[in-house]
Design an enzyme around this catalytic site. Structure first.
Site, mmCIF file in Angstrom:
data_model
loop_
_atom_site.group_PDB
_atom_site.id
_atom_site.type_symbol
_atom_site.label_atom_id
_atom_site.label_comp_id
_atom_site.label_asym_id
_atom_site.label_seq_id
_atom_site.Cartn_x
_atom_site.Cartn_y
_atom_site.Cartn_z
ATOM 1 C CG HIS A 1 -1.933 1.092 1.234
ATOM 2 N ND1 HIS A 1 -3.119 1.002 1.914
ATOM 3 C CD2 HIS A 1 -1.946 2.318 0.644
ATOM 4 C CE1 HIS A 1 -3.802 2.114 1.752
ATOM 5 N NE2 HIS A 1 -3.108 2.935 0.980
ATOM 6 C CD GLU B 1 -4.267 -3.224 0.624
ATOM 7 O OE1 GLU B 1 -3.968 -2.348 1.471
ATOM 8 O OE2 GLU B 1 -4.674 -4.345 0.938
ATOM 9 C CG HIS C 1 -7.411 -3.617 8.787
ATOM 10 N ND1 HIS C 1 -6.681 -2.832 7.937
ATOM 11 C CD2 HIS C 1 -7.320 -3.022 9.990
ATOM 12 C CE1 HIS C 1 -6.190 -1.790 8.572
ATOM 13 N NE2 HIS C 1 -6.559 -1.887 9.834
#
Length: 250
Positions: free
Chosen positions: A44, A76, A200
């Site tokens: 990310h 991401e 997550h």
């Protein structure tokens, strides 16, 4: 089929960036993870490059292409023009779009599909024209209408935000409630032909219940908990532990 494990390297990169030194090596630990059977790597890249740096992306792309051609690269990020151009240069197999403000410490909510679907449609079409699968970060709150709106954007998958579930590590009754909401969201997505990913705060402890409730879960992206475990068990053994938690027999 067991959920496939994608190892998020952000926490490794954040540790590296504490010093102006090349270790721990994102490339090396990404290679170790793939050698241990991880299906792919996730990053990310944020605008401030506080963990993954833009310069990491070509190296990780080459690692997968040259040494692990059956693995996938998942990038991401918030769909700014700079991020979209970065994806088009790097050509990941999957792009996971998130609604984060650049200043956020970490992703903490899914898209509001009632207000953001129109914005997402042309972005998703652009990425798919480039040959990339698109997944959208979504709240796992059981909202079937939101899932229908996500499907209408043209996305291939949603990624369930599992933070509330992971946060119930010391509250089993609440974890059960959160798990059922995630399951209902996944059921609605699968009924519409949307693939389902999750990510997550997933751990070896909470993954088995998740994959049992969502047996067609396509992929889990895990960074923080996996990296924490790697400090104790090493990256290779940690990847194997997470693969078993996903339901693999190894």
């Amino acid at each position: 089929m067991p959920a496939k494990l994608s190892v998020n390297l952000n926490a490794v990169a954040m540790l590296r960036n504490r010093r102006d030194l090349p270790w721990p090596s994102v490339m090396h630990l990404g290679r170790v993870a793939l050698q241990a059977g991880a299906y792919g790597l996730t990053v990310h890249p944020r605008p401030d490059q506080r963990h993954i740096r833009f310069s990491d992306l070509p190296d990780l792309r080459a690692l997968i292409d040259d040494e692990f051609p059956s693995a996938e690269f998942n990038i991401e990020g918030y769909p700014s023009e700079d991020f979209l151009a970065l994806c088009e240069r790097t050509q990941p197999e999957q792009v996971t779009l998130v609604p984060d403000d650049p200043a956020q410490a970490t992703s903490d909510h899914g898209f509001d599909f009632r207000t953001q679907s129109e914005m997402l449609r042309p972005i998703i079409a652009r990425l798919k024209r480039g040959g990339m699968r698109v997944s959208l970060f979504a709240d796992g709150d059981g909202d079937e209408e939101a899932v229908q709106l996500a499907k209408a954007t043209g996305a291939d998958r949603i990624e369930l935000y599992t933070g509330p579930y992971g946060g119930c590590f010391d509250a089993p009754a609440k974890a059960k409630d959160m798990l059922e909401l995630l399951g209902r969201t996944a059921d609605a997505a699968e009924a519409l032909g949307l693939g389902v990913n999750a990510g997550h705060d997933l751990t070896v402890a909470n993954l088995p219940a998740l994959v049992k409730r969502i047996p067609r879960l396509a992929e889990v992206s895990i960074g923080h908990g996996l990296t924490a475990d790697a400090l104790e068990y090493g990256m290779a053994e940690t990847v194997r532990r997470y693969r078993r938690a996903c339901g693999e027999t190894i």
